[in-house]
Write a protein that holds these residues in place. Structure first.
Motif, PDB file in Angstrom:
ATOM      1  N   ALA A 122       0.864  -1.181   0.000  1.00 36.09           N
ATOM      2  CA  ALA A 122       0.000   0.000   0.000  1.00 36.09           C
ATOM      3  C   ALA A 122       0.901   1.232   0.000  1.00 36.09           C
ATOM      4  O   ALA A 122       1.830   1.328   0.804  1.00 36.09           O
ATOM      5  CB  ALA A 122      -0.907   0.006   1.228  1.00 36.09           C
ATOM      6  N   LEU A 148      -2.416  -1.021  -3.439  1.00 41.63           N
ATOM      7  CA  LEU A 148      -3.358  -0.023  -2.934  1.00 41.63           C
ATOM      8  C   LEU A 148      -2.665   1.333  -2.971  1.00 41.63           C
ATOM      9  O   LEU A 148      -1.458   1.437  -2.747  1.00 41.63           O
ATOM     10  CB  LEU A 148      -3.790  -0.344  -1.495  1.00 41.63           C
ATOM     11  CG  LEU A 148      -4.593  -1.620  -1.269  1.00 41.63           C
ATOM     12  CD1 LEU A 148      -4.739  -1.875   0.232  1.00 41.63           C
ATOM     13  CD2 LEU A 148      -5.969  -1.517  -1.926  1.00 41.63           C
ATOM     14  N   ARG A 169      -8.658   0.390  -6.435  1.00 43.40           N
ATOM     15  CA  ARG A 169      -7.445   0.340  -5.616  1.00 43.40           C
ATOM     16  C   ARG A 169      -7.037   1.723  -5.080  1.00 43.40           C
ATOM     17  O   ARG A 169      -6.141   1.808  -4.241  1.00 43.40           O
ATOM     18  CB  ARG A 169      -6.281  -0.225  -6.447  1.00 43.40           C
ATOM     19  CG  ARG A 169      -6.490  -1.653  -6.926  1.00 43.40           C
ATOM     20  CD  ARG A 169      -5.281  -2.142  -7.725  1.00 43.40           C
ATOM     21  NE  ARG A 169      -5.490  -3.492  -8.258  1.00 43.40           N
ATOM     22  CZ  ARG A 169      -5.204  -4.611  -7.608  1.00 43.40           C
ATOM     23  NH1 ARG A 169      -4.695  -4.551  -6.389  1.00 43.40           N
ATOM     24  NH2 ARG A 169      -5.424  -5.797  -8.158  1.00 43.40           N
ATOM     25  N   THR A 365      -9.181   1.301   5.401  1.00 47.98           N
ATOM     26  CA  THR A 365      -8.996   0.476   4.200  1.00 47.98           C
ATOM     27  C   THR A 365      -8.034  -0.678   4.470  1.00 47.98           C
ATOM     28  O   THR A 365      -8.290  -1.822   4.072  1.00 47.98           O
ATOM     29  CB  THR A 365      -8.462   1.336   3.044  1.00 47.98           C
ATOM     30  OG1 THR A 365      -9.407   2.378   2.755  1.00 47.98           O
ATOM     31  CG2 THR A 365      -8.239   0.497   1.791  1.00 47.98           C
ATOM     32  N   ILE A 369      -9.803  -4.305   3.731  1.00 47.41           N
ATOM     33  CA  ILE A 369      -9.605  -4.837   2.380  1.00 47.41           C
ATOM     34  C   ILE A 369      -9.375  -6.351   2.449  1.00 47.41           C
ATOM     35  O   ILE A 369      -8.585  -6.842   3.255  1.00 47.41           O
ATOM     36  CB  ILE A 369      -8.404  -4.134   1.692  1.00 47.41           C
ATOM     37  CG1 ILE A 369      -8.391  -4.438   0.193  1.00 47.41           C
ATOM     38  CG2 ILE A 369      -7.087  -4.488   2.334  1.00 47.41           C
ATOM     39  CD1 ILE A 369      -9.377  -3.658  -0.604  1.00 47.41           C
ATOM     40  N   LEU A 375      -6.543  -8.950  -4.757  1.00 44.65           N
ATOM     41  CA  LEU A 375      -5.685  -7.847  -4.332  1.00 44.65           C
ATOM     42  C   LEU A 375      -4.290  -7.993  -4.939  1.00 44.65           C
ATOM     43  O   LEU A 375      -3.701  -7.021  -5.421  1.00 44.65           O
ATOM     44  CB  LEU A 375      -5.593  -7.811  -2.803  1.00 44.65           C
ATOM     45  CG  LEU A 375      -4.704  -6.711  -2.202  1.00 44.65           C
ATOM     46  CD1 LEU A 375      -5.222  -5.326  -2.556  1.00 44.65           C
ATOM     47  CD2 LEU A 375      -4.612  -6.871  -0.683  1.00 44.65           C
TER      48      LEU A 375
END
Length: 385
Positions: A122, A148, A169, A365, A369, A375
């Motif tokens: 992320a 992300l 995303r 998030t 998620i 993902l």
């Protein structure tokens, strides 16, 4: 319990992370796993790992990677050492999600190392432009390796989608550093003076100047022009250290010499997040090319003289005065910034980088998620024709 790994490599990203780290720390369903490397472990740059520990965070792994050389070869070798070091850390500690921030070469090493481990990444502060620095390329590379994206503005969200990232995303979170303004108290002027052994009785300029890494051969000429302009401005000056980028130590040595010769100049290796914001609160203006002048300064209604191309392309508010590299351009910018007329135009201005609630959005998030094949398996998103 979901484990969130966070990589911090410098005082600059740590201050931005701080609200996010606090939210992760207090959430009973999350576990924080902190990977610390880069400038944090260097005595030359203030050994800021101690700040992290003082703030109450446990360190999962220390990754030594920073060579004392800041030549292009030294920087490239530091990336290699960092990749090895972070790979060793991930072998024994495998977070469910790895949170990274920004665009530094040492952060890039952490991301490269994570790829073979299939750790979801992320990324905070993607989609931005800084066309005068190699960081611009690094930031976009990290975007393409991330799963992300937490961006500061709608403009940056559109840019990431334009790069082929799927819209689901991307979260417009705002800049996490602005959350600090709600939570960190401003120190009084006397405390700042005593803590850092500086005299702030007169109006002062807060100066942070980083190397322009696409033009490293010009570093000495650029910093000398800045110092000449500051001398002409004849104000108290508080310098903070540049980053450990190519030719960064050239800047440090020249500023050290300047502060010995100019009685109203001070150099501080590391102010810390709270005192840096306090300095911004009291400063008459900021001068240099730091992202803090673009992102945080607007919340203080603080005039900023932004020098050269390092931050070129970044969205900024009306408090920022863009100037070139020459002594006359910088001095002209300072004179405009310190004028009561210009300062009066900034009253009530809005900061385009968010509302101070970014950490809540980011952590929500990260917590919710699904950690599934969707993902990890990225598809290129084509813009509609």
């Amino acid at each position: 319990m979901r484990t969130i790994g966070v990589v911090t490599v410098a005082r600059s990203d740590y201050g931005i992370y701080l609200p996010v780290l606090n939210h992760i720390q207090i959430d009973p369903d999350l576990r924080l796993q902190l990977f610390v490397g880069g400038m944090h472990l260097s005595p030359e740059f203030g050994l800021t790992v101690h700040t992290i520990e003082h703030d109450g965070f446990s360190i999962a792994a220390r990754v030594e990677m920073l060579l004392s050389s800041d030549t292009p070869e030294g920087i490239a070798k530091s990336v290699g050492l960092g990749t090895i070091g972070f790979a060793q850390a991930y072998t024994s500690m495998h977070p469910d999600i790895l949170l990274v921030l920004g665009d530094r070469f040492d952060m890039y090493a952490a991301v490269i190392a994570a790829l073979p481990f299939n750790i979801p990444i992320a990324h905070i502060h993607g989609g931005e432009l800084t066309q005068g620095a190699i960081d611009d390329t690094i930031r976009h590379a990290i975007t393409k390796m991330s799963h992300l994206h937490f961006v500061a503005t709608e403009t940056y969200a559109r840019r990431i989608i334009q790069m082929g990232e799927q819209p689901w995303r991307v979260t417009v979170s705002g800049a996490p550093s602005l959350d600090n303004l709600r939570n960190i108290p401003i120190s009084d002027r006397v405390t700042l003076q005593q803590r850092h052994a500086i005299d702030l009785q007169e109006p002062f300029l807060l100066v942070t100047y980083h190397p322009v890494t696409r033009e490293p051969e010009q570093t000495e000429m650029y910093i000398q022009a800045l110092l000449a302009a500051l001398t002409q401005a004849n104000m108290t000056v508080v310098f903070t250290y540049p980053n450990a980028d190519t030719s960064g130590r050239v800047i440090i040595q020249i500023i050290k010499t300047f502060t010995k010769e100019y009685p109203k100049a001070y150099l501080v290796a590391n102010l810390g997040t709270a005192d840096y914001f306090s300095m911004m609160h009291y400063a008459t203006a900021m001068v240099g090319n730091s992202s803090s002048g673009i992102i945080e300064a607007a919340s203080f209604e603080l005039p900023v003289v932004n020098i050269g191309t390092r931050q070129q392309g970044r969205l900024h508010a009306k408090n920022v005065i863009d100037v070139g590299y020459t002594q006359s351009e910088i001095l002209s910018g300072i004179q405009k910034a310190i004028s009561p007329t210009f300062r009066s135009t900034l009253r009530g201005m809005n900061n385009p980088y968010g509302d101070g609630h970014a950490a809540e959005r980011i952590v929500a998030t990260l917590k919710q998620i699904p950690l599934d094949s969707m993902l990890l398996s990225k598809s290129f998103y084509d813009l509609p024709l």
